[in-house]
Design a protein around this motif. Structure first.
Motif, PDB file in Angstrom:
ATOM      1  N   TYR A   1       0.614  -1.579  -0.259  1.00  0.00           N
ATOM      2  CA  TYR A   1       0.054  -0.055   0.114  1.00  0.00           C
ATOM      3  C   TYR A   1       0.707   1.210   0.119  1.00  0.00           C
ATOM      4  O   TYR A   1       0.946   2.166  -0.504  1.00  0.00           O
ATOM      5  CB  TYR A   1      -0.927   0.019   1.200  1.00  0.00           C
ATOM      6  N   ALA A   2       2.062   1.722   0.633  1.00  0.00           N
ATOM      7  CA  ALA A   2       3.094   2.249   0.639  1.00  0.00           C
ATOM      8  C   ALA A   2       3.358   2.257  -0.800  1.00  0.00           C
ATOM      9  O   ALA A   2       3.776   3.620  -1.767  1.00  0.00           O
ATOM     10  CB  ALA A   2       4.392   2.332   1.651  1.00  0.00           C
ATOM     11  N   PHE A   3       3.724   1.436  -1.537  1.00  0.00           N
ATOM     12  CA  PHE A   3       4.412   1.570  -2.656  1.00  0.00           C
ATOM     13  C   PHE A   3       2.874   2.253  -3.814  1.00  0.00           C
ATOM     14  O   PHE A   3       3.172   3.003  -4.786  1.00  0.00           O
ATOM     15  CB  PHE A   3       4.985   0.101  -3.249  1.00  0.00           C
ATOM     16  N   MET A   4       1.661   1.938  -3.340  1.00  0.00           N
ATOM     17  CA  MET A   4       0.632   2.452  -4.116  1.00  0.00           C
ATOM     18  C   MET A   4       0.796   3.593  -3.991  1.00  0.00           C
ATOM     19  O   MET A   4       0.138   4.347  -4.822  1.00  0.00           O
ATOM     20  CB  MET A   4      -0.700   1.487  -4.090  1.00  0.00           C
ATOM     21  N   GLN A   5       1.039   4.070  -2.541  1.00  0.00           N
ATOM     22  CA  GLN A   5       0.486   5.817  -2.351  1.00  0.00           C
ATOM     23  C   GLN A   5       2.279   6.603  -3.436  1.00  0.00           C
ATOM     24  O   GLN A   5       1.618   7.958  -3.277  1.00  0.00           O
ATOM     25  CB  GLN A   5       1.031   6.072  -1.197  1.00  0.00           C
ATOM     26  N   ALA A   6       2.760   5.688  -3.704  1.00  0.00           N
ATOM     27  CA  ALA A   6       3.905   6.951  -3.542  1.00  0.00           C
ATOM     28  C   ALA A   6       4.122   6.815  -4.880  1.00  0.00           C
ATOM     29  O   ALA A   6       4.002   7.367  -5.488  1.00  0.00           O
ATOM     30  CB  ALA A   6       5.385   6.048  -3.529  1.00  0.00           C
ATOM     31  N   THR A   7       3.687   6.085  -5.813  1.00  0.00           N
ATOM     32  CA  THR A   7       3.224   5.703  -7.162  1.00  0.00           C
ATOM     33  C   THR A   7       2.015   6.285  -7.705  1.00  0.00           C
ATOM     34  O   THR A   7       2.271   6.685  -9.293  1.00  0.00           O
ATOM     35  CB  THR A   7       3.743   3.877  -8.156  1.00  0.00           C
ATOM     36  N   GLY A   8       1.895   6.702  -6.961  1.00  0.00           N
ATOM     37  CA  GLY A   8       0.324   7.813  -6.903  1.00  0.00           C
ATOM     38  C   GLY A   8      -0.508   6.585  -8.153  1.00  0.00           C
ATOM     39  O   GLY A   8      -1.700   6.902  -8.702  1.00  0.00           O
ATOM     40  N   MET A   9      -0.804   5.658  -7.243  1.00  0.00           N
ATOM     41  CA  MET A   9      -2.173   4.691  -7.571  1.00  0.00           C
ATOM     42  C   MET A   9      -3.325   4.703  -7.115  1.00  0.00           C
ATOM     43  O   MET A   9      -4.310   4.384  -7.149  1.00  0.00           O
ATOM     44  CB  MET A   9      -1.500   3.097  -7.202  1.00  0.00           C
ATOM     45  N   VAL A  10      -2.804   5.276  -5.606  1.00  0.00           N
ATOM     46  CA  VAL A  10      -3.939   5.793  -5.027  1.00  0.00           C
ATOM     47  C   VAL A  10      -4.043   7.315  -3.908  1.00  0.00           C
ATOM     48  O   VAL A  10      -2.845   7.700  -4.294  1.00  0.00           O
ATOM     49  CB  VAL A  10      -4.152   5.402  -3.695  1.00  0.00           C
ATOM     50  N   ASN A  11      -4.812   8.100  -4.377  1.00  0.00           N
ATOM     51  CA  ASN A  11      -4.709   9.890  -3.358  1.00  0.00           C
ATOM     52  C   ASN A  11      -5.379   9.676  -2.281  1.00  0.00           C
ATOM     53  O   ASN A  11      -5.908   9.643  -1.798  1.00  0.00           O
ATOM     54  CB  ASN A  11      -4.903  10.016  -4.976  1.00  0.00           C
ATOM     55  N   ASP A  12      -3.810   9.712  -1.721  1.00  0.00           N
ATOM     56  CA  ASP A  12      -4.437   9.891   0.337  1.00  0.00           C
ATOM     57  C   ASP A  12      -3.290  10.976   0.556  1.00  0.00           C
ATOM     58  O   ASP A  12      -4.030  10.827   1.887  1.00  0.00           O
ATOM     59  CB  ASP A  12      -3.683   8.108   0.968  1.00  0.00           C
ATOM     60  N   HIS A  13      -3.555  11.781  -0.230  1.00  0.00           N
ATOM     61  CA  HIS A  13      -3.422  13.014   0.387  1.00  0.00           C
ATOM     62  C   HIS A  13      -4.919  13.972   0.351  1.00  0.00           C
ATOM     63  O   HIS A  13      -6.018  13.259   0.545  1.00  0.00           O
ATOM     64  CB  HIS A  13      -3.591  14.089  -0.665  1.00  0.00           C
ATOM     65  N   LEU A  14      -4.982  14.114   1.912  1.00  0.00           N
ATOM     66  CA  LEU A  14      -6.220  14.921   3.046  1.00  0.00           C
ATOM     67  C   LEU A  14      -6.840  15.737   2.271  1.00  0.00           C
ATOM     68  O   LEU A  14      -6.390  16.323   0.877  1.00  0.00           O
ATOM     69  CB  LEU A  14      -5.539  15.416   4.474  1.00  0.00           C
ATOM     70  N   VAL A  15      -7.682  16.201   1.907  1.00  0.00           N
ATOM     71  CA  VAL A  15      -8.592  16.799   0.891  1.00  0.00           C
ATOM     72  C   VAL A  15      -8.362  18.204   1.694  1.00  0.00           C
ATOM     73  O   VAL A  15      -8.740  18.983   1.449  1.00  0.00           O
ATOM     74  CB  VAL A  15     -10.257  16.872   1.168  1.00  0.00           C
ATOM     75  N   SER A  16      -7.410  18.554   2.715  1.00  0.00           N
ATOM     76  CA  SER A  16      -6.962  19.965   2.871  1.00  0.00           C
ATOM     77  C   SER A  16      -5.369  20.245   2.631  1.00  0.00           C
ATOM     78  O   SER A  16      -5.301  21.204   2.568  1.00  0.00           O
ATOM     79  CB  SER A  16      -6.901  20.148   4.282  1.00  0.00           C
TER      80      SER A  16
END
Length: 519
Positions: free
Chosen positions: A494-509
């Motif tokens: 999941y950390a790999f997915m976050q780092a590569t942009g497969m998921v956007n986990d930036h807070l809405v703020s």
């Protein structure tokens, strides 16, 4: 009221009233600072040696050679107060006694470390208490400042030399140098945790201006510039300041002050710049042509902010305050632990070159046209600054060919985590990547299939909402393990997915959520 004494090159000033910061720092008398500034200049025609037979051995430089020299020494001595306007929040003398009554020396290593880190600093104002939980009672804390003698030195000087070879040919030389030193530049709770600043900025410029013909002028410029800024831990600081992690105890006005050297210290920036420029000017009828080039070579070395000692953040949780959790070696509900591994020093070297030609054409009395072309190449310092020689630039084809001898060599590399299983897994994973490339065309195609070949946009409002793993990362982990990958658990995936942009986990703020989001 301010009392000031000023003499030749000296300024001495004393305030006749204590400020709140002075009181927090334990001062009983107003602080005094002394600043001495000496300077001098000299200049005029420079006599030059005369070679050859006959005549005087030295000839006057009048109308041919002129020099100028100036220097300034600035010395500032003062009593500096650290801790800001509100001061550090630490245990009082009574608070230390209360803590030691619960945990005598040697019974709680974390309390022993804390008291060693704060040294003799004790709270004196704005008294309050912090609960230790589990029927252990409270201990008293208060605010205080830390005073310490501060020394600031700054030396600047400049030298200039102009020489006229002829009416059409002139040389010019300039050199400037600025050295500064401040100690201490900061103190963290204890006088033993000090850091300082040293800096130097120098520049040399040589210019050759030659009017080759009435219509052609050439100017050659060579310069050398250097910056050397260093933010080290003071050499005579407490040895603990060089090794102890930074430790924080929650946030807010009631949280004990963070102990330990800041995570971004030490750091330094050194850059040597060598530059050559040429500009030519040619006039022809109604045209004035300017053309030239520039070469710049930068040789640099930098130590950026790098959390090399580590940092721990203790939070409240389980009904206990952050400091109580620290004493019990429990992070709290959302505690943190961070550290950077590897070599913190990198080399952002670059070679920059540019070329230009310009025509200023006076078309008519009232109309002037300027036409030009310029090419610039600023280089790519990141290409030379960030290299990963241990793993062949993370090229899977090259890593896949690592043999036992190469693995053994990596086990002696202090710039990486020297874990045999992880090093061997990097080699076997590289081979698995190549197998996936043969089957899918790219590893990218394999990985993105688990999110439907499009980024998954989440809309988290708090950092605590962000998961450590998801069903998608579970599926990716399972598939990779089946293909022979190792150390690819669901959390890592999941950390790999976050780092590569497969998921956007930036807070809405976060300012990056919308640009990366699906709007």
């Amino acid at each position: 009221m301010v009392s000031t004494e000023q003499g030749a090159g000296c300024l001495r000033q004393a305030f006749n009233a204590l400020t709140n910061s002075n009181r927090l720092a334990g001062l009983t008398k107003p602080p005094v600072f002394t600043r001495n500034i000496w300077s001098g200049t000299i200049g005029g025609p420079m006599p030059l040696p005369r070679f050859g037979e006959g005549g005087p051995a030295v000839k006057s430089g009048r109308d041919r050679t002129f020099f100028f020299f100036s220097i300034q020494w600035d010395r500032n001595r003062s009593t500096a107060n650290f801790g800001g306007s509100s001061g550090f929040l630490v245990p009082t003398d009574l608070g230390v006694q209360q803590l030691r009554a619960l945990f005598p020396a040697g019974t709680n290593p974390r309390l022993d470390l804390y008291l060693q880190a704060i040294g003799n600093t004790r709270g004196v104002t704005s008294l309050s208490t912090i609960d230790l939980g589990a029927n252990r009672g409270t201990f008293q804390v208060g605010r205080t400042g830390v005073s310490f003698p501060r020394k600031i030195n700054d030396t600047q000087w400049v030298f200039r030399l102009d020489h006229k070879l002829s009416q059409k040919h002139q040389l010019a030389f300039r050199y400037t140098d600025d050295k500064s030193f401040t100690t201490p530049s900061a103190i963290i709770v204890s006088r033993g945790f000090r850091r300082e600043f040293t800096g130097e900025d120098k520049n040399l410029l040589a210019t050759d201006t030659w009017m080759a013909t009435p219509s052609l002028t050439n100017e050659f410029r060579f310069s050398y510039g250097k910056i050397d800024f260093n933010f080290p831990i003071s050499t005579d600081a407490d040895p603990l300041a060089f090794t102890m992690p930074q430790i924080s105890f929650g946030s807010g006005s009631g949280a004990l002050s963070t102990i330990g050297t800041a995570t971004n210290i030490p750091q330094f920036r050194i850059a040597n710049n060598y530059q050559f420029q040429y500009t030519g000017t040619k006039t022809h009828n109604a045209h004035t042509f300017r053309f030239g080039l520039e070469f710049l070579k930068q040789i640099a070395q930098q130590h950026p902010p790098f959390n090399e000692r580590g940092s721990f953040g203790f939070q409240s949780g389980g009904g206990f305050t952050p400091f109580a959790n620290f004493l019990d070696n429990f992070s709290g509900a959302s505690g943190t632990a961070n550290i950077n591994f590897g070599d913190p020093i990198y080399h952002p070297n670059l070679f920059r070159h540019s070329y230009f030609i310009q025509d200023t054409w006076k078309k008519t009395k009232n109309l002037t046209l300027t036409l030009g072309l310029r090419y610039e190449n600023f280089g790519q310092p990141a290409n030379s600054a960030f290299k990963f020689p241990a793993f062949a630039g993370f090229d899977p084809a090259r890593v896949a060919r690592f043999d036992k001898r190469r693995v053994a060599a990596l086990l002696t590399n202090t710039g990486i985590v020297r874990n045999r299983l992880k090093i061997e897994s990097a080699v076997s994973n590289a081979r698995a990547v190549i197998d996936a490339q043969r089957e899918y065309g790219s590893f990218d195609a394999l990985a993105w299939a688990f999110v439907g070949d499009a980024p998954k946009i989440n809309r988290w409002r708090r950092s605590g909402d962000v998961p450590a793993s998801t069903p998608e990362s579970d599926a990716l982990s399972k598939a990779l393990k089946a293909r022979g990958f190792r150390f690819v658990g669901s959390t890592i995936c999941y950390a790999f997915m976050q780092a590569t942009g497969m998921v956007n986990d930036h807070l809405v703020s976060c300012f990056r959520h919308r640009p990366l989001g699906d709007y």
